[in-house]
Scaffold this motif. Sequence first.
Motif, PDB file in Angstrom:
ATOM      1  N   GLU A 233     -21.413  48.732  68.175  1.00 36.96           N
ATOM      2  CA  GLU A 233     -20.115  48.587  68.748  1.00 36.96           C
ATOM      3  C   GLU A 233     -18.936  49.277  68.226  1.00 36.96           C
ATOM      4  N   PRO A 234     -18.766  49.212  66.882  1.00 30.38           N
ATOM      5  CA  PRO A 234     -17.645  50.063  66.321  1.00 30.38           C
ATOM      6  C   PRO A 234     -17.659  51.476  66.541  1.00 30.38           C
ATOM      7  N   TYR A 235     -19.020  52.055  66.540  1.00 27.99           N
ATOM      8  CA  TYR A 235     -19.145  53.298  66.776  1.00 27.99           C
ATOM      9  C   TYR A 235     -19.055  53.762  68.018  1.00 27.99           C
ATOM     10  N   VAL A 236     -19.515  52.713  68.936  1.00 26.40           N
ATOM     11  CA  VAL A 236     -19.178  52.907  70.402  1.00 26.40           C
ATOM     12  C   VAL A 236     -17.689  53.379  70.998  1.00 26.40           C
ATOM     13  N   VAL A 237     -16.995  52.598  70.097  1.00 26.83           N
ATOM     14  CA  VAL A 237     -15.572  52.740  70.304  1.00 26.83           C
ATOM     15  C   VAL A 237     -14.960  54.308  69.810  1.00 26.83           C
ATOM     16  N   GLU A 238     -15.512  54.643  68.689  1.00 20.64           N
ATOM     17  CA  GLU A 238     -15.202  55.939  68.240  1.00 20.64           C
ATOM     18  C   GLU A 238     -15.675  57.200  69.168  1.00 20.64           C
ATOM     19  N   LEU A 239     -17.019  56.838  69.755  1.00 17.30           N
ATOM     20  CA  LEU A 239     -17.507  57.682  70.585  1.00 17.30           C
ATOM     21  C   LEU A 239     -16.808  57.864  71.825  1.00 17.30           C
ATOM     22  N   VAL A 240     -16.368  56.892  72.652  1.00 19.67           N
ATOM     23  CA  VAL A 240     -15.866  56.839  73.602  1.00 19.67           C
ATOM     24  C   VAL A 240     -14.437  57.697  73.642  1.00 19.67           C
TER      25      VAL A 240
ATOM     26  N   VAL B 209       3.428  49.696  81.497  1.00 18.07           N
ATOM     27  CA  VAL B 209       2.761  48.488  81.202  1.00 18.07           C
ATOM     28  C   VAL B 209       3.405  47.340  82.029  1.00 18.07           C
ATOM     29  N   ALA B 210       2.670  46.734  82.746  1.00 20.18           N
ATOM     30  CA  ALA B 210       3.178  45.671  83.600  1.00 20.18           C
ATOM     31  C   ALA B 210       3.905  44.253  82.740  1.00 20.18           C
ATOM     32  N   ARG B 211       4.838  43.778  82.797  1.00 20.93           N
ATOM     33  CA  ARG B 211       5.274  42.772  81.997  1.00 20.93           C
ATOM     34  C   ARG B 211       4.790  41.651  82.572  1.00 20.93           C
ATOM     35  N   GLY B 212       4.333  41.244  83.819  1.00 21.83           N
ATOM     36  CA  GLY B 212       3.988  40.030  84.332  1.00 21.83           C
ATOM     37  C   GLY B 212       2.650  40.201  85.223  1.00 21.83           C
ATOM     38  N   LEU B 213       2.195  41.170  85.101  1.00 21.03           N
ATOM     39  CA  LEU B 213       0.710  41.446  85.851  1.00 21.03           C
ATOM     40  C   LEU B 213      -0.250  41.439  84.951  1.00 21.03           C
ATOM     41  N   PHE B 214      -1.177  40.257  84.871  1.00 26.97           N
ATOM     42  CA  PHE B 214      -2.450  40.432  83.819  1.00 26.97           C
ATOM     43  C   PHE B 214      -3.681  40.313  84.565  1.00 26.97           C
ATOM     44  N   CYS B 215      -4.611  40.427  83.985  1.00 24.34           N
ATOM     45  CA  CYS B 215      -5.914  40.448  84.684  1.00 24.34           C
ATOM     46  C   CYS B 215      -6.743  39.905  83.678  1.00 24.34           C
ATOM     47  N   VAL B 216      -8.063  39.008  84.162  1.00 28.82           N
ATOM     48  CA  VAL B 216      -9.243  38.556  83.082  1.00 28.82           C
ATOM     49  C   VAL B 216     -10.285  38.614  84.219  1.00 28.82           C
ATOM     50  N   GLY B 217     -11.524  39.095  83.589  1.00 32.73           N
ATOM     51  CA  GLY B 217     -12.720  39.253  84.105  1.00 32.73           C
ATOM     52  C   GLY B 217     -13.179  40.624  84.026  1.00 32.73           C
ATOM     53  N   PRO B 218     -14.029  40.759  85.056  1.00 31.82           N
ATOM     54  CA  PRO B 218     -15.014  41.919  84.902  1.00 31.82           C
ATOM     55  C   PRO B 218     -14.298  43.258  85.411  1.00 31.82           C
ATOM     56  N   MET B 219     -12.746  43.262  85.734  1.00 33.48           N
ATOM     57  CA  MET B 219     -12.340  44.353  86.143  1.00 33.48           C
ATOM     58  C   MET B 219     -11.849  44.967  84.603  1.00 33.48           C
ATOM     59  N   ARG B 220     -11.925  44.399  83.512  1.00 32.72           N
ATOM     60  CA  ARG B 220     -11.762  44.889  82.189  1.00 32.72           C
ATOM     61  C   ARG B 220     -12.878  45.520  81.318  1.00 32.72           C
ATOM     62  N   GLN B 221     -14.023  45.491  82.092  1.00 32.74           N
ATOM     63  CA  GLN B 221     -15.283  45.819  81.508  1.00 32.74           C
ATOM     64  C   GLN B 221     -15.113  47.101  80.658  1.00 32.74           C
ATOM     65  N   GLY B 222     -14.292  48.393  81.420  1.00 33.56           N
ATOM     66  CA  GLY B 222     -14.283  49.586  80.756  1.00 33.56           C
ATOM     67  C   GLY B 222     -13.526  49.613  79.663  1.00 33.56           C
ATOM     68  N   ASP B 223     -12.292  48.583  79.692  1.00 32.95           N
ATOM     69  CA  ASP B 223     -11.694  48.383  78.462  1.00 32.95           C
ATOM     70  C   ASP B 223     -12.306  47.788  77.229  1.00 32.95           C
ATOM     71  N   GLU B 224     -13.176  46.669  77.612  1.00 31.70           N
ATOM     72  CA  GLU B 224     -14.144  46.259  76.679  1.00 31.70           C
ATOM     73  C   GLU B 224     -15.060  47.101  76.138  1.00 31.70           C
ATOM     74  N   THR B 225     -15.446  48.267  76.854  1.00 28.67           N
ATOM     75  CA  THR B 225     -16.370  49.245  76.207  1.00 28.67           C
ATOM     76  C   THR B 225     -15.380  50.279  75.204  1.00 28.67           C
TER      77      THR B 225
ATOM     78  N   ALA C  79     -24.221  43.494  79.905  1.00 31.55           N
ATOM     79  CA  ALA C  79     -23.822  42.362  80.351  1.00 31.55           C
ATOM     80  C   ALA C  79     -22.762  41.631  79.399  1.00 31.55           C
ATOM     81  N   PHE C  80     -22.452  42.301  78.233  1.00 37.49           N
ATOM     82  CA  PHE C  80     -21.597  41.688  77.158  1.00 37.49           C
ATOM     83  C   PHE C  80     -20.137  42.187  77.458  1.00 37.49           C
ATOM     84  N   VAL C  81     -20.045  43.122  78.556  1.00 38.55           N
ATOM     85  CA  VAL C  81     -18.615  43.474  79.017  1.00 38.55           C
ATOM     86  C   VAL C  81     -17.991  42.306  79.793  1.00 38.55           C
ATOM     87  N   PHE C  82     -18.652  41.361  80.093  1.00 35.26           N
ATOM     88  CA  PHE C  82     -18.361  40.201  80.957  1.00 35.26           C
ATOM     89  C   PHE C  82     -19.013  38.897  80.813  1.00 35.26           C
ATOM     90  N   SER C  83     -19.482  38.733  79.278  1.00 30.84           N
ATOM     91  CA  SER C  83     -20.200  37.633  79.048  1.00 30.84           C
ATOM     92  C   SER C  83     -19.297  36.333  78.967  1.00 30.84           C
TER      93      SER C  83
END
Length: 655
Positions: free
Chosen positions: A323-330, A465-481, A489-493
Amino acid sequence: MEMQHASPPGKKRVVIIGAGFSGTLTAIRLLQFTGAPLEIFLIEREEGYRYGGLAFGRTCTNWEHMLNIQAGRITLRRERPEDFLEWVNEEADRSTWPQKWRYHVFGISCVVPRLVFSQYLAERLRRAVADAAADAQLVELTGEAIDVRAENGGYAVKYADTGPHGDVHVLSCDYVVLATGHLAPVQAPFYHRVKKSDRFIADPYAPGAQDRFRTVGPDETVLVAGSALSAFDTVVSLVDAGHTGQIVICSRGGHMHGTYPVDHEHDIWQVRRPPFLDTEVLTPEVVVEGVKAEYAHLRETHCPDDGSGRDAVFAERVMKAWEPYVVELVSRMDPHDVRTLLDTYKSLIVTNRTSTVREIGDIVRNRMRCFNGAPKTVSVISTGIQDMRPIEDGERIRVVFTDRQDMVVDRVVNCLGNNTDYERADHPLWSGLVHGRRYAQPQANTHRGVEVGHYGQLVAPDGEVARGLFCVGPMRQGDETSRRGRLGAFVFSIGTLRNQCFDTAMEILRRAEAGSEGEHVDIPEGIHHCLIRSCDWIVSDLNLPSESPDKDLLRERLLGYARGGAYTNTMNHLQAQDRTERRKYRGILEEDLAEFGVATAKDFGLTAEQARRTVSMLRALVERHAVHNLCDITKLAGWDAQYSGQVRYAPKKDG
């Protein structure tokens, strides 16, 4: 006609859109930790998804669907790992449970029915409401959010009732949390002739899907398009409905999830940085060949050859260690190339990143064998699908493959996964946020999900960056990668979403309790990971004369207090069992901080405003640091020496 609902004076309001797992857990966290008057609106469009969403919703699953994780790892509270086991064994109302589970004692390694987990989530929300401060309120609504717009320094959320009248309401609020779950399932081009047929199940998790499975004849032949976890769930649904006929799982690459060994533990390995990362330009060809070579090296040097079955999950452990190397790769690759790799190897990544518990995997794999008196009923074919068309007056479906003979089946179930492209989202709210309001944009590196800040704040196309608009869930999967190297499945486990909800809720509360915008301080992203960097930043913010000899002494004073009393008191507050304990430890923390501020101001000649600001920033950064430590899985992976005793290194072969 629109009905306006203004925010009450003197009370902050948070609107959470979506009451599945992420939305419900975010509401729980807000109720637990708010120290200021707060009103929370929790909106859900589909009652069957409430307190569970697609994965755990009451109408989406049955009692044979299990969580693909052991009971000891599914607590809603990172700071209290024992919470689920205490609830399920001592508190849960089992009066409606099947006999199989009614007297079951759950242990750390037990599997858990998803419907039990949904009940846990609902009851923990009810407890949070009952235990919340008198000026904290939760309002649950049924309706579909159709628009969010900035208004008067806050936001206006428009939603429509799902009842017969369809009244439209507008909720004014200070913060919005988008917890809308997955986008709609992928609709491949070869479905276009059958998508309206009652012989085609487009979404195995849709409300009413379990009823659809019960209409399948026991001897009918079913084609499952896709081989990921949803395909396993589909087999479970069919078997539970009494199906005994043939099930054909079709996957382009023929990849299937492995099954965890009986004594499996989720240990964490450390492995070397893959040598191909030293290549100056990372092209898809370099990456593919480099991954193959490094994987072969790890199999040679680390894979046990003792017949233990641990070989079955070797790939999963390697992918976790990488996983640390995936961050570098991306971060180093061209985004187009990143997307190409993720698309091309999607099935391989998904099936190798996660295995299945035996109670799920064996239902499928045991039916892939032939026993005396029990014929094989599940087959896996590796091929692409070219077309599907109804035949025999729509009673059957002909499936045309790319490189094998056509097949005639009675039913087709779509298990190709959900759409992840928010630029082409067939979702009115998200379409409006991306294209209409332009508050959001597709995630830059992966084009999966949307671009977000550290705490899930939406990032607009212009980078704001929005001050008051947040999101949680699968829409953050690219950010998790991109941010954490998570794949499959670990992007939304459960663990990933649990961390997001905690982190986001605490950030909203920090902002809400800061008072006016004049008191709000934008803290640089990521510095809270390290208390040394945090204290350096606080000192620099004071703008003391560069030649001041007190700067180093002040930095040492802040760091010593941050590591000692401040951190201890903050952890006591976060880990408290109920509101009484939380209020007690919050009082201790605030009193201690006040005394520290007075003493620091006196010793270093700070003004009252400088002392107040220093204490405010120190409290925020220590709290963020504590939450980070509770949530960050790398703390268990040996990258921090504090946790090295919990790390299992990859076992090397003798010699």
